[in-house]
Design a protein around this motif. Structure first.
Motif, PDB file in Angstrom:
ATOM      1  N   TYR A 107      67.498-121.440 -13.523  1.00  0.00           N
ATOM      2  CA  TYR A 107      67.351-121.143 -14.886  1.00  0.00           C
ATOM      3  C   TYR A 107      67.064-119.895 -15.396  1.00  0.00           C
ATOM      4  CZ  TYR A 107      66.823-126.517 -15.374  1.00  0.00           C
ATOM      5  OH  TYR A 107      67.184-127.721 -15.490  1.00  0.00           O
ATOM      6  N   LEU A 108      66.418-119.147 -14.587  1.00  0.00           N
ATOM      7  CA  LEU A 108      66.090-117.749 -15.094  1.00  0.00           C
ATOM      8  C   LEU A 108      67.383-116.662 -14.850  1.00  0.00           C
ATOM      9  CD1 LEU A 108      62.552-117.188 -13.250  1.00  0.00           C
ATOM     10  CD2 LEU A 108      63.142-117.388 -15.651  1.00  0.00           C
ATOM     11  N   LEU A 109      68.413-117.091 -14.311  1.00  0.00           N
ATOM     12  CA  LEU A 109      69.715-116.351 -14.085  1.00  0.00           C
ATOM     13  C   LEU A 109      70.150-115.697 -15.508  1.00  0.00           C
ATOM     14  CD1 LEU A 109      71.448-115.123 -11.888  1.00  0.00           C
ATOM     15  CD2 LEU A 109      72.896-117.207 -12.222  1.00  0.00           C
ATOM     16  N   PRO A 110      70.533-116.340 -16.347  1.00  0.00           N
ATOM     17  CA  PRO A 110      70.874-115.919 -17.662  1.00  0.00           C
ATOM     18  C   PRO A 110      69.916-114.713 -18.110  1.00  0.00           C
ATOM     19  CG  PRO A 110      71.054-118.121 -17.665  1.00  0.00           C
ATOM     20  CD  PRO A 110      70.240-117.905 -16.753  1.00  0.00           C
ATOM     21  N   SER A 111      68.714-114.828 -18.161  1.00  0.00           N
ATOM     22  CA  SER A 111      67.735-114.110 -18.648  1.00  0.00           C
ATOM     23  C   SER A 111      67.739-112.904 -17.797  1.00  0.00           C
ATOM     24  CB  SER A 111      66.403-114.429 -18.623  1.00  0.00           C
ATOM     25  OG  SER A 111      66.386-115.795 -19.684  1.00  0.00           O
ATOM     26  N   LEU A 112      67.523-112.915 -16.430  1.00  0.00           N
ATOM     27  CA  LEU A 112      67.790-111.783 -15.466  1.00  0.00           C
ATOM     28  C   LEU A 112      69.028-111.048 -15.668  1.00  0.00           C
ATOM     29  CD1 LEU A 112      66.425-113.586 -12.373  1.00  0.00           C
ATOM     30  CD2 LEU A 112      65.273-112.072 -13.790  1.00  0.00           C
ATOM     31  N   LEU A 113      70.049-111.612 -16.017  1.00  0.00           N
ATOM     32  CA  LEU A 113      71.401-110.863 -16.106  1.00  0.00           C
ATOM     33  C   LEU A 113      71.292-109.969 -17.457  1.00  0.00           C
ATOM     34  CD1 LEU A 113      74.287-113.536 -15.339  1.00  0.00           C
ATOM     35  CD2 LEU A 113      73.274-111.422 -14.005  1.00  0.00           C
ATOM     36  N   LEU A 114      70.807-110.614 -18.599  1.00  0.00           N
ATOM     37  CA  LEU A 114      70.436-109.936 -19.668  1.00  0.00           C
ATOM     38  C   LEU A 114      69.587-108.556 -19.436  1.00  0.00           C
ATOM     39  CD1 LEU A 114      70.604-112.615 -22.392  1.00  0.00           C
ATOM     40  CD2 LEU A 114      72.231-111.034 -22.010  1.00  0.00           C
ATOM     41  N   PHE A 115      68.454-108.976 -18.902  1.00  0.00           N
ATOM     42  CA  PHE A 115      67.451-107.945 -18.705  1.00  0.00           C
ATOM     43  C   PHE A 115      68.173-106.927 -17.732  1.00  0.00           C
ATOM     44  CE2 PHE A 115      64.325-111.051 -19.882  1.00  0.00           C
ATOM     45  CZ  PHE A 115      63.393-110.102 -20.906  1.00  0.00           C
ATOM     46  N   SER A 116      68.912-107.092 -16.925  1.00  0.00           N
ATOM     47  CA  SER A 116      69.477-106.172 -15.881  1.00  0.00           C
ATOM     48  C   SER A 116      70.304-105.162 -16.823  1.00  0.00           C
ATOM     49  CB  SER A 116      70.060-107.004 -14.798  1.00  0.00           C
ATOM     50  OG  SER A 116      69.504-107.682 -13.966  1.00  0.00           O
ATOM     51  N   VAL A 117      71.059-105.810 -17.658  1.00  0.00           N
ATOM     52  CA  VAL A 117      72.137-104.936 -18.157  1.00  0.00           C
ATOM     53  C   VAL A 117      71.741-104.134 -19.243  1.00  0.00           C
ATOM     54  CG1 VAL A 117      74.240-105.232 -19.567  1.00  0.00           C
ATOM     55  CG2 VAL A 117      74.116-106.721 -17.772  1.00  0.00           C
ATOM     56  N   PHE A 118      70.673-104.732 -20.112  1.00  0.00           N
ATOM     57  CA  PHE A 118      69.995-104.254 -21.240  1.00  0.00           C
ATOM     58  C   PHE A 118      68.970-103.563 -21.257  1.00  0.00           C
ATOM     59  CE2 PHE A 118      73.062-107.422 -23.044  1.00  0.00           C
ATOM     60  CZ  PHE A 118      73.808-106.305 -23.544  1.00  0.00           C
ATOM     61  N   LEU A 119      68.161-103.918 -20.029  1.00  0.00           N
ATOM     62  CA  LEU A 119      66.801-103.218 -19.858  1.00  0.00           C
ATOM     63  C   LEU A 119      66.641-102.387 -18.541  1.00  0.00           C
ATOM     64  CD1 LEU A 119      63.898-102.742 -20.785  1.00  0.00           C
ATOM     65  CD2 LEU A 119      63.361-104.713 -19.590  1.00  0.00           C
ATOM     66  N   PHE A 120      66.780-103.061 -17.341  1.00  0.00           N
ATOM     67  CA  PHE A 120      66.485-102.518 -15.879  1.00  0.00           C
ATOM     68  C   PHE A 120      67.505-101.378 -15.826  1.00  0.00           C
ATOM     69  CE2 PHE A 120      65.023-107.266 -15.029  1.00  0.00           C
ATOM     70  CZ  PHE A 120      63.745-106.686 -15.376  1.00  0.00           C
ATOM     71  N   TYR A 121      69.056-101.811 -16.101  1.00  0.00           N
ATOM     72  CA  TYR A 121      69.811-100.588 -15.681  1.00  0.00           C
ATOM     73  C   TYR A 121      69.628 -99.295 -16.630  1.00  0.00           C
ATOM     74  CZ  TYR A 121      74.093 -97.773 -15.426  1.00  0.00           C
ATOM     75  OH  TYR A 121      75.192 -96.934 -15.696  1.00  0.00           O
ATOM     76  N   PRO A 122      69.494 -99.442 -17.960  1.00  0.00           N
ATOM     77  CA  PRO A 122      69.109 -98.345 -18.776  1.00  0.00           C
ATOM     78  C   PRO A 122      68.036 -97.594 -18.127  1.00  0.00           C
ATOM     79  CG  PRO A 122      69.980-100.004 -20.171  1.00  0.00           C
ATOM     80  CD  PRO A 122      69.705-100.545 -18.888  1.00  0.00           C
ATOM     81  N   MET A 123      66.945 -98.595 -17.942  1.00  0.00           N
ATOM     82  CA  MET A 123      65.605 -97.732 -17.406  1.00  0.00           C
ATOM     83  C   MET A 123      65.950 -96.947 -16.111  1.00  0.00           C
ATOM     84  SD  MET A 123      62.029 -99.404 -16.850  1.00  0.00           S
ATOM     85  CE  MET A 123      62.376-100.481 -15.521  1.00  0.00           C
ATOM     86  N   ILE A 124      66.631 -97.213 -15.328  1.00  0.00           N
ATOM     87  CA  ILE A 124      66.593 -96.672 -13.963  1.00  0.00           C
ATOM     88  C   ILE A 124      67.713 -95.259 -14.250  1.00  0.00           C
ATOM     89  CG2 ILE A 124      67.776 -96.851 -11.610  1.00  0.00           C
ATOM     90  CD1 ILE A 124      66.853 -99.976 -11.790  1.00  0.00           C
ATOM     91  N   LYS A 125      68.821 -95.645 -15.206  1.00  0.00           N
ATOM     92  CA  LYS A 125      69.709 -94.478 -15.294  1.00  0.00           C
ATOM     93  C   LYS A 125      68.929 -93.437 -16.334  1.00  0.00           C
ATOM     94  CE  LYS A 125      74.024 -93.002 -16.056  1.00  0.00           C
ATOM     95  NZ  LYS A 125      74.739 -92.545 -15.012  1.00  0.00           N
ATOM     96  N   THR A 126      67.868 -93.862 -17.111  1.00  0.00           N
ATOM     97  CA  THR A 126      67.072 -92.668 -17.991  1.00  0.00           C
ATOM     98  C   THR A 126      66.102 -92.079 -16.733  1.00  0.00           C
ATOM     99  OG1 THR A 126      67.111 -94.230 -19.799  1.00  0.00           O
ATOM    100  CG2 THR A 126      65.507 -92.387 -19.563  1.00  0.00           C
ATOM    101  N   ILE A 127      65.646 -92.495 -15.855  1.00  0.00           N
ATOM    102  CA  ILE A 127      64.874 -92.028 -14.880  1.00  0.00           C
ATOM    103  C   ILE A 127      65.739 -91.054 -14.110  1.00  0.00           C
ATOM    104  CG2 ILE A 127      63.312 -92.266 -13.041  1.00  0.00           C
ATOM    105  CD1 ILE A 127      62.368 -94.983 -14.286  1.00  0.00           C
ATOM    106  N   TYR A 128      66.789 -91.717 -13.627  1.00  0.00           N
ATOM    107  CA  TYR A 128      67.710 -90.775 -12.821  1.00  0.00           C
ATOM    108  C   TYR A 128      68.130 -89.432 -13.455  1.00  0.00           C
ATOM    109  CZ  TYR A 128      72.293 -89.559 -10.511  1.00  0.00           C
ATOM    110  OH  TYR A 128      73.123 -88.722 -10.121  1.00  0.00           O
TER     111      TYR A 128
END
Length: 304
Positions: free
Chosen positions: A26-47
């Motif tokens: 059930y959480l998979l769609p939310s996790l995918l959205l968060f990964s694309v639009f939140l987690f990846y940009p945050m990690i990329k920004t820190i990098y």
């Protein structure tokens, strides 16, 4: 006995594992959205904050903490931080108090109060761009309504957006006006959920309006107030659109808030590493202050 206990334990473990798998599904769609639009940009920004970048934003040279050291030595960044904290100080208390005042008025059972509830919440349906354009006309030094109002009282006109001493206040006024609709609706909902029997008991005991306000209304409304203060606080640090439309960080960088500074460094100067370092600093500041607010403010929250 032991075998039966072992079977029950295995069955319980199997059920928990199945529940976890179902929950993750059930959480998979939310996790995918968060990964694309939140987690990846945050990690990329820190990098990127540890690199000098090319004009395309790709990491070119590893510099470690030099971007951060450069920012803390940069007077423009220091001024941006001061302007940001002043802006938060201007907008958060005044915005919450104004929204609470309007909600208290709108909560009264008066004829025609529905019209005023609609009026007070109307800014919720307006975009940042539309709101900023409205205030751009209001702040106009010659034809603006505000200066005409001052002239009516024989007061000197104010260069709202051109004077470094007034520009940040003007942006704060615009921001408070834009955010009032949302805060008003949430606070009004909180007021209407307060048990009316508490007011009846207070009136029987001879309590006046202000005693009821500070001893009944505010304590019962404290969870809603805490939520509004937290959201308004975070949103103030992220203000961008009104600055871009009204002042573009000027005059004399008096309204160059940190989010607008990030935008300038990234998309005007093409210094993505410096911009990323500023974004990480902003994230750290908001995180620390929010945690501090939760630790201190939540003690005074009264949950029913």
């Amino acid at each position: 006995m032991n075998e039966s206990h072992l079977k029950r334990k295995k069955r319980s473990l199997r059920d928990r594992t199945r529940n976890v798998r179902i929950a993750m599904l059930y959480l998979l769609p939310s996790l995918l959205l968060f990964s694309v639009f939140l987690f990846y940009p945050m990690i990329k920004t820190i990098y990127l904050s540890f690199f000098l970048t090319d004009p395309q934003g790709n990491a070119a040279l590893f510099v470690g903490l030099e971007n951060y050291l450069y920012l803390f030595e940069l007077s423009r960044f220091q001024k941006s931080m001061v302007s940001t904290f002043l802006f938060v100080l201007y907008t958060v208390p005044s915005g919450v108090v104004l929204a609470l005042f309007l909600a208290l008025i709108a909560n009264e059972k008066l004829r025609g109060i529905g019209f005023f509830r609609t009026l007070f919440s109307s800014t919720l349906g307006m975009s940042v761009a539309a709101s900023s354009v409205i205030w751009l006309f209001l702040f106009h030094p010659t034809v603006g309504t505000l200066n005409h109002f001052l002239a009516f009282f024989n007061l000197n006109p104010v260069s709202w957006l051109l004077d470094p001493g007034w520009a940040l206040i003007s942006i704060a006024i615009t921001t408070v006006w834009m955010n009032t609709g949302f805060s008003f609706l949430i606070l009004l909902g909180g007021l209407q959920n307060i048990d009316r029997n508490l007011y009846e008991s207070a009136r029987i005991d001879g309590a006046g309006y202000f005693y009821q306000l500070f001893k009944v209304t505010i304590p019962m409304l404290s969870p809603t107030l805490f939520f509004i203060v937290t959201i308004t606080f975070i949103n103030s640090f992220q203000s961008f659109g009104q600055v871009d439309i009204l002042t573009k960080g000027g005059p004399a960088e008096s309204t160059n808030l940190i989010v607008y500074s990030i935008y300038q460094e990234a998309f005007i100067n093409y210094q993505f590493g410096i911009a990323s370092a500023q974004a990480v600093i902003l994230f750290a500041i908001v995180l620390v202050l929010t945690l501090f607010q939760f630790k201190i403010g939540e003690r005074k929250v009264h949950y029913q």
